[in-house]
Design an enzyme around this catalytic site. Structure first.
Site, PDB file in Angstrom:
ATOM      1  N   ASP A  80       0.843  -1.192   0.000  1.00  0.00           N
ATOM      2  CA  ASP A  80       0.000   0.000   0.000  1.00  0.00           C
ATOM      3  C   ASP A  80       0.877   1.239   0.000  1.00  0.00           C
ATOM      4  O   ASP A  80       2.087   1.184   0.245  1.00  0.00           O
ATOM      5  CB  ASP A  80      -0.923  -0.002   1.222  1.00  0.00           C
ATOM      6  CG  ASP A  80      -2.097   0.961   1.090  1.00  0.00           C
ATOM      7  OD1 ASP A  80      -2.261   1.574   0.018  1.00  0.00           O
ATOM      8  OD2 ASP A  80      -2.854   1.093   2.072  1.00  0.00           O
ATOM      9  N   LYS A  81       0.223   2.351  -0.259  1.00  0.00           N
ATOM     10  CA  LYS A  81       0.854   3.669  -0.202  1.00  0.00           C
ATOM     11  C   LYS A  81      -0.028   4.576   0.623  1.00  0.00           C
ATOM     12  O   LYS A  81      -1.257   4.427   0.657  1.00  0.00           O
ATOM     13  CB  LYS A  81       1.014   4.227  -1.614  1.00  0.00           C
ATOM     14  CG  LYS A  81       1.158   5.753  -1.714  1.00  0.00           C
ATOM     15  CD  LYS A  81      -0.181   6.435  -1.942  1.00  0.00           C
ATOM     16  CE  LYS A  81      -0.033   7.950  -2.026  1.00  0.00           C
ATOM     17  NZ  LYS A  81      -1.368   8.620  -2.060  1.00  0.00           N
ATOM     18  N   HIS A  82       0.578   5.515   1.311  1.00  0.00           N
ATOM     19  CA  HIS A  82      -0.207   6.501   2.049  1.00  0.00           C
ATOM     20  C   HIS A  82       0.449   7.857   1.908  1.00  0.00           C
ATOM     21  O   HIS A  82       1.673   7.980   1.970  1.00  0.00           O
ATOM     22  CB  HIS A  82      -0.306   6.144   3.530  1.00  0.00           C
ATOM     23  CG  HIS A  82      -1.230   7.052   4.283  1.00  0.00           C
ATOM     24  ND1 HIS A  82      -2.585   6.867   4.323  1.00  0.00           N
ATOM     25  CD2 HIS A  82      -0.986   8.189   4.990  1.00  0.00           C
ATOM     26  CE1 HIS A  82      -3.147   7.833   5.026  1.00  0.00           C
ATOM     27  NE2 HIS A  82      -2.200   8.648   5.449  1.00  0.00           N
ATOM     28  N   SER A  83      -0.378   8.878   1.711  1.00  0.00           N
ATOM     29  CA  SER A  83       0.103  10.255   1.625  1.00  0.00           C
ATOM     30  C   SER A  83      -0.302  11.011   2.880  1.00  0.00           C
ATOM     31  O   SER A  83      -1.373  10.768   3.437  1.00  0.00           O
ATOM     32  CB  SER A  83      -0.489  10.950   0.398  1.00  0.00           C
ATOM     33  OG  SER A  83      -0.263  12.344   0.451  1.00  0.00           O
ATOM     34  N   THR A 120      -9.279  11.124   0.396  1.00  0.00           N
ATOM     35  CA  THR A 120      -9.537  10.144  -0.657  1.00  0.00           C
ATOM     36  C   THR A 120     -10.959   9.599  -0.550  1.00  0.00           C
ATOM     37  O   THR A 120     -11.661   9.441  -1.552  1.00  0.00           O
ATOM     38  CB  THR A 120      -8.507   9.002  -0.569  1.00  0.00           C
ATOM     39  OG1 THR A 120      -7.201   9.539  -0.781  1.00  0.00           O
ATOM     40  CG2 THR A 120      -8.782   7.927  -1.601  1.00  0.00           C
ATOM     41  N   ARG A 168      -9.202  15.360  15.670  1.00  0.00           N
ATOM     42  CA  ARG A 168      -8.004  16.141  15.301  1.00  0.00           C
ATOM     43  C   ARG A 168      -8.322  17.163  14.224  1.00  0.00           C
ATOM     44  O   ARG A 168      -7.790  18.276  14.220  1.00  0.00           O
ATOM     45  CB  ARG A 168      -6.907  15.207  14.783  1.00  0.00           C
ATOM     46  CG  ARG A 168      -6.167  14.428  15.854  1.00  0.00           C
ATOM     47  CD  ARG A 168      -5.294  13.349  15.220  1.00  0.00           C
ATOM     48  NE  ARG A 168      -4.350  13.908  14.269  1.00  0.00           N
ATOM     49  CZ  ARG A 168      -3.927  13.280  13.168  1.00  0.00           C
ATOM     50  NH1 ARG A 168      -4.384  12.076  12.868  1.00  0.00           N
ATOM     51  NH2 ARG A 168      -3.061  13.854  12.371  1.00  0.00           N
ATOM     52  N   SER A 183      -1.729   7.406  13.674  1.00  0.00           N
ATOM     53  CA  SER A 183      -2.954   7.339  12.878  1.00  0.00           C
ATOM     54  C   SER A 183      -2.734   6.569  11.586  1.00  0.00           C
ATOM     55  O   SER A 183      -3.480   5.647  11.247  1.00  0.00           O
ATOM     56  CB  SER A 183      -3.439   8.759  12.561  1.00  0.00           C
ATOM     57  OG  SER A 183      -4.566   8.718  11.713  1.00  0.00           O
ATOM     58  N   LYS A 187      -3.909   2.167  10.879  1.00  0.00           N
ATOM     59  CA  LYS A 187      -4.738   1.699   9.764  1.00  0.00           C
ATOM     60  C   LYS A 187      -3.951   0.776   8.849  1.00  0.00           C
ATOM     61  O   LYS A 187      -4.436  -0.274   8.421  1.00  0.00           O
ATOM     62  CB  LYS A 187      -5.261   2.895   8.960  1.00  0.00           C
ATOM     63  CG  LYS A 187      -6.247   3.771   9.689  1.00  0.00           C
ATOM     64  CD  LYS A 187      -6.888   4.770   8.764  1.00  0.00           C
ATOM     65  CE  LYS A 187      -5.952   5.874   8.315  1.00  0.00           C
ATOM     66  NZ  LYS A 187      -5.714   6.886   9.346  1.00  0.00           N
ATOM     67  N   LYS A 188      -2.738   1.174   8.533  1.00  0.00           N
ATOM     68  CA  LYS A 188      -1.958   0.411   7.555  1.00  0.00           C
ATOM     69  C   LYS A 188      -1.525  -0.943   8.114  1.00  0.00           C
ATOM     70  O   LYS A 188      -1.555  -1.950   7.402  1.00  0.00           O
ATOM     71  CB  LYS A 188      -0.747   1.227   7.100  1.00  0.00           C
ATOM     72  CG  LYS A 188      -1.113   2.497   6.340  1.00  0.00           C
ATOM     73  CD  LYS A 188      -2.020   2.199   5.156  1.00  0.00           C
ATOM     74  CE  LYS A 188      -2.469   3.456   4.432  1.00  0.00           C
ATOM     75  NZ  LYS A 188      -3.404   3.159   3.334  1.00  0.00           N
TER      76      LYS A 188
END
Length: 435
Positions: A80-83, A120, A168, A183, A187-188
């Site tokens: 996966d990727k997260h920004s 997203t 937040r 955070s 999730k990841k």
């Protein structure tokens, strides 16, 4: 233990024990910390920070507050990727489709907008019928069938983070490195990944406005994730301007369709997407070098495979079967579209990206209160990137709003967010890789 005692300790800069952190994480789920106390705790962490051990404990507790997935049924790597978020950042859509087209499985659990940054999940909800909160069983089925699925947090995936995340957003505690780290990774890690690639944004439209803080966040995430057994790297990318030609939920979905079909592909957006896709393919073991990874990315796009996979995902989530061909078919359009004109001639030299993001929020394209409904139709398109030469009266962007009064105010705000100069500035897109 009492919530106010835990808050007091962190308010006074004291370290919290694993037991105390577990008490806080449990309180996020069972309600023993009310919203005011959660906001106070977030502010105390924002102001005083957390040691690495505290962040690891918070991440682990939030991850285990719900289901933790595993993928024994899949025959390939799970990546996966997260920004960390920005204005106009719709990279997840094209990136997941590209990497899935190369045989990698991408189970992406995304978030909603935070502050001035778009989410997203919110963008996907622009499409009528799309259900971004399927059951865990359905999520796993979608990933197995199409190699990818992008959903939001369900009530069973990191529910402690889900509540903290929303609070937040409205308590000015978004930019805390410990809270961002916990955070993201709660999730990841709950998604059962083999590897993770982080896109750490830096600039005036990012949570981290300077390179030093972006590096600190990247190192924090990489350290905690690798310590948890998930191979993780971070790429620091620029967010000193809107990423792509659009900012606003439905408009960004249209740009996604245009990107995947090749109808209109912003060079900066493409550059970030390719960089992250190559990192994901290499970390997944699909290929060993960037050159061959770039060739796979190009093939996924030019063959139409990435567009087909994304279109299939939209249909699987309840959206139209022809989204890529006709993205506006099931999305609401704004009532008023207004061209924003350059007040002078010159080069677009600077952009107050955060201010542009907040203009979208002001049009109700983002949230100013927890749980607030948003207007997916509003925003900007036809955005000219920094470095573009314009003449007075040229269109620098178009505003999509729902009243003439709103258009007038927001259009002036957009012009105020731009700086014009006699020469084009130097620009950086990719700053650093951290492993």
């Amino acid at each position: 233990m009492l919530p106010q005692e835990i808050i007091r300790l962190k308010r006074d800069g004291k370290p919290l024990s694993t037991v105390q952190i577990n008490f806080f994480a449990s309180g996020l789920v069972d309600g023993s910390f009310n919203d005011a106390q959660v906001g106070a705790m977030a502010m105390a962490i924002f102001q005083n920070g957390m040691a690495t051990e505290e962040v690891i404990a918070l991440t682990d507790n939030m991850m285990r507050s719900g289901d933790v997935l595993s993928w024994p049924e899949l025959d390939g790597p799970v990546v996966d990727k997260h920004s960390t978020g920005g204005v106009g950042d719709k990279v997840s859509f094209m990136l997941a489709a590209i990497v899935a087209s190369c045989g990698v499985y991408v189970p992406m659990i995304s978030g909603r907008g935070l502050g001035h940054t778009g989410g997203t999940s919110d963008k996907l909800e622009s499409i009528t019928g799309v259900d971004i909160q399927p059951s865990v069983a359905r999520f796993k089925q979608l990933v197995k069938e199409n190699n990818m699925a992008i959903i939001t947090q369900t009530d069973r995936l990191a529910p402690a983070d889900k509540r903290l995340y929303s609070i937040r957003d409205v308590t000015a505690t978004v930019e805390s490195i410990p809270l961002i780290t916990a955070s993201i990774l709660s999730k990841k890690l709950a998604a059962g990944l083999d590897s993770l690639v982080m896109d750490i944004k830096v600039g005036n439209g990012a949570m981290m406005s300077d390179l030093e803080n972006a590096q600190a966040l990247a190192k924090s995430i990489v350290s905690v994730a690798n310590g948890a057994g998930v191979s993780t790297q971070a790429i620091i990318t620029d967010m000193n301007q809107v990423l792509g030609f659009t900012a606003g939920n439905a408009l960004e979905m249209v740009e996604t369709a245009d990107y995947l079909t090749g109808a209109n592909r912003c060079p900066r957006l493409h550059g970030v997407t390719v960089e992250l896709a190559c990192a994901m393919l290499i970390s997944a073991g699909v290929t060993q070098d960037k050159g061959s990874a770039e060739a796979l990315v190009e093939k996924a796009l030019s063959s139409g495979e990435a567009a087909e996979r994304f279109n299939r995902m939209i249909a699987q989530l309840g959206g139209p079967a022809d989204f890529i061909a006709d993205p506006w078919k099931m999305m609401k359009k704004a009532k008023v579209v207004h061209e924003i004109l350059a007040p002078v001639s010159g080069y677009v030299s600077k952009m107050d990206t955060r201010a542009i993001g907040m203009l979208v929020v002001a049009m109700k394209g983002g949230r100013t209160a927890n749980g607030q409904q948003i207007d997916h139709s509003v925003g900007f398109d036809a955005i000219l990137p920094i470095g573009t030469k314009v003449s007075e009266g040229d269109v620098v962007a178009r505003c999509h709003a729902n009243s003439a009064e709103e258009v007038k105010q927001v259009s002036q705000g957009y012009i105020d967010a731009l700086t014009f100069a006699d020469s084009a500035p130097e620009q950086t897109l990719i700053y650093q890789h951290i492993v």
